[in-house]
Write a protein that holds these residues in place. Structure first.
Motif: not given
Ligand code: FAD
Length: 491
Positions: A430-445
Motif C-alpha cells: 500500500a505504499g506504506a513507508l515503514y510497514g506497520n505503524s507504531s501507533n500503540n504501545m505494543f507496536a515494537a512487539f
C-alpha cells in the motif's frame, strides 16, 4: 557452504548479502528493478539529480561496519560529513528555528526564540538520551524474538527504568508536559513521522528518535544518499555476491515445510535458505501459500506514505538549508486527516530537502533541486489523481506564503512519487513507508521476526520487520537475520 537466495536489493538485502558472502556462502540477490537500493535510489530529471527516498542519514557507523567486517577501510569507499546546521524550521507565525548540531546551541536558540526555558529543552534531550541508551541495545541491536534477549545484561538494566520509559502516554502528551509551547511541541512531535506514525497516538517512548538526529548527529554522504547504495552494492560485488536484476520473484518454493528455492519470472532456482527483503505483507500474500501467513501481524494498521514533488527550481534560496520544514498551522488536524480520514490536510507540513546546497552537481548553476515532500496516508483506494492535484495547489500556496515567492514560475522540471508509485517501485504494501505503524504501545512487539516460525530456512529483513524502518534499522535487520541464519543453518 550454503546457497542463499535473497529477494530484493534494498539496503537491508545488501546488508544480509554482504554478511553472508563474508561468511563464505554462495549468495544470489534477485531484484525486480534494473538497479539496487529500492527506496534508497535516485531520480534524474533534466539537468537535476534527486535522491528518490531517504534524505536524512543517521548512525553512519552501521554502514562503516559492513566494510570493516569485510576487512576494508570504509573511508576508501564511502565518505560523509556531519551536518551543521541540521534543519531549519519555519512556522506560519514567522518564527524560524535553526537546529544547530551543537545541542546546547540548539536549546539556546529555542529558548531565546520561544521563551521555553533552556533547562526544559535540555531536560527533554536528556530524557531522549536515556531512552536511547536504555532501549536501543535491546530493541535495535538485539532480536526481541529471542528468549535470551530478556535475560541479557541490557534487559536487566532496562527493567528498573520501565516506569520512566513512557509506554503509557503519547508522544504529544509528554512533549506538552515538557515544553508547554505549541511551536516547540510541534518541533519535537514531528519525530513520530520518522517511522510513519502519529504523535497523538504513538507512545512517548518514540522520543528516542530525536536523540539520533540531535545528539548522535545527522550526516551528509559525499555524492548524496545514493552513495550509500553505490558503496554497499560495490562492496557486495567485491565479496562475490551474484546479482540478478530485472527478475521479479513470484513464489517461494516449499516442500515438506522447508523452503526449496524461488521461482522468478525467468525460471526456478534451488536454495538452502531464502531471505526476503520484500515487504512482509507482500511476501506472504504474493509469494507464499496462505497456510504460512501470520494473519494478526499482517492486519496491523500500516504506517503513512509520502507524496513527493521533485522540482528543478531555477533560483537559489539562501534562507533555506539542506533540510527545511514548513510547519502546518494545525498539527492535530493534519494527523486526524492523515490517520482517521485517510486524506490530506489542506495545510500540510512540508519538508524540502535541497542536496544541491552541498552537492553543487545536483543542479545547474544558480538553481536548486527541491525534494518537496508531505506525509500522506498509505494507499487504501483513494482518488490519488485528485488528491495529488489538490495537494500540489496547497503546497504551492503555502510555499509562496511562507517564503514570499512565486514558486510555480520557478519550477523547471517536475517528477512525482505517490503511494501508488512507491508500491509499484518497491513492492511496499500500500505504499506504506515503514510497514506497520507504531501507533500503540505494543507496536515494537507487532513487527515480524527476522525468521519464519513455520519454515525454518526462511528469513526476513527490511523496514517492515524487526527492528523497523529507516536506513539504520533496515541495515540492522540484515544483521539480525544473519544471526538467525548462523543459528539455524548448517555451518
Ligand atoms: P526497500 O528499499 O523497499 O527495498 C526492497 C527491494 O526489494 C526493492 O528494490 C524491491 O524492488 C525489491 N523487491 C521487492 N519485492 C521483490 C520481488 N518479489 N522480487 C524481486 N525484488 C523485489 N529512512 C531514513 O533512514 N531516513 C530518511 O530520511 C528516510 N526518508 C524516507 C523518505 C521516503 C520518501 C521513503 C520512501 C523512505 C524513507 N526512509 C528514510 C525509509 C528508508 O528508505 C527505508 O526504511 C529503507 O530504505 C528500507 O530498505 P529495505 O531494504 O527494507 O527495502
Amino acid at each position: 557452504m550454503n546457497k542463499i537466495g535473497i529477494i530484493g536489493a534494498g539496503v537491508a538485502g545488501l546488508s544480509v548479502a554482504i554478511r553472508s558472502a563474508i561468511k563464505g556462502e554462495e549468495v544470489h540477490v534477485f531484484e525486480a528493478n534494473a538497479y539496487p537500493g529500492g527506496k534508497l535510489s535516485e531520480i534524474k530529471s533534466g539537468e537535476y539529480r534527486f535522491d528518490a527516498g531517504p534524505s536524512l542519514f543517521t548512525l553512519p557507523e552501521l554502514v562503516d561496519e559492513l566494510f570493516e567486517l569485510a576487512g576494508e577501510n570504509p573511508r576508501d569507499h564511502f565518505e560523509y560529513s556531519r551536518m551543521d546546521p541540521i534543519c531549519k524550521y519555519f512556522y506560519e507565525s514567522g518564527l524560524e528555528i535553526t537546529a544547530h548540531a551543537d545541542v546546547e546551541k540548539f536549546a539556546g536558540e529555542i529558548a531565546q526564540k520561544t521563551k521555553v526555558p533552556f533547562r526544559q529543552i535540555m531536560k527533554g534531550m536528556k530524557k531522549s538520551q536515556e531512552l536511547y541508551e536504555t532501549l536501543a541495545p535491546l530493541f535495535m541491536y538485539k532480536s526481541i524474538h529471542k528468549a535470551k534477549t530478556y535475560w541479557s545484561r541490557e534487559a536487566f538494566n532496562a527493567y528498573p527504568k520501565v516506569p520512566r520509559l513512557n509506554f503509557l502516554r503519547t508522544m504529544h502528551q509528554e512533549n506538552q508536559q515538557l515544553y508547554g509551547n505549541e511551536e516547540v511541541i510541534q518541533l519535537f512531535d514531528r519525530y513520530a513521522t520518522y517511522n510513519g506514525s502519529d504523535p497523538y497516538q504513538t507512545p512517548a517512548t518514540l522520543n528516542i528518535i530525536q536523540h539520533l538526529e540531535h545528539q548522535l548527529g545527522a550526516y551528509a554522504p559525499k555524492g548524496g544518499m545514493i552513495a550509500i547504495t553505490k558503496a554497499l552494492f560495490e562492496l557486495a560485488k567485491r565479496k562475490g555476491v551474484h546479482f540478478h536484476f530485472n527478475q521479479r520473484v513470484e513464489e517461494i518454493l516449499t516442500e515438506d515445510k522447508l523452503v526449496k528455492g524461488i521461482a522468478t519470472d525467468q525460471g526456478q532456482y534451488k536454495f538452502d535458505a531464502v531471505v526476503s527483503n520484500m515487504d512482509m505483507v507482500n511476501t506472504y500474500r504474493k509469494l507464499l501459500p496462505q497456510a504460512y501467513a501470520p494473519k494478526f501481524l499482517l492486519n496491523q494498521p500500516k504506517s503513512s506514505s509520502a507524496l513527493i514533488f521533485y522540482w528543478g527550481i531555477k533560483k537559489q534560496f539562501p534562507q533555506l538549508g539542506v533540510h527545511n520544514i514548513l510547519f502546518s498551522k494545525n498539527y492535530r488536524e493534519e494527523f486526524r486527516q492523515l490517520f482517521d480520514q485517510k486524506s490530506i490536510f489542506e495545510d500540510p507540513t512540508i519538508y524540502i530537502c535541497i542536496t544541491s546546497k552541498y552537492e553543487s552537481e545536483d543542479a545547474p548553476k544558480g538553481c536548486e533541486n527541491w525534494f518537496t515532500m508531505i506525509n500522506v496516508p498509505h494507499n487504501q483506494g483513494q482518488d490519488w489523481d485528485q488528491l495529488v492535484r489538490e495537494a500540489r495547489t496547497h503546497l504551492i500556496q503555502k510555499i509562496n506564503r511562507q517564503l514570499r515567492t512565486n514558486i510555480e514560475e520557478l519550477i523547471e522540471t517536475e517528477e512525482i512519487l505517490d503511494p501508488r508509485s512507491i508500491e509499484a517501485k518497491t513492492s511496499s504494501f500500500a505504499g506504506a513507508l515503514y510497514g506497520n505503524s507504531s501507533n500503540n504501545m505494543f507496536a515494537a512487539f507487532l513487527r515480524h521476526a527476522n525468521y519464519s516460525s513455520k519454515l525454518p530456512n526462511l528469513f526476513f529483513c527490511g523496514g517492515s520487520v524487526h527492528p523497523g524502518g529507516g536506513i539504520p534499522l533496515s541495515i540492522l535487520s540484515g544483521k539480525l537475520a544473519r544471526e538467525f541464519m548462523d543459528e539455524k543453518l548448517p555451518a
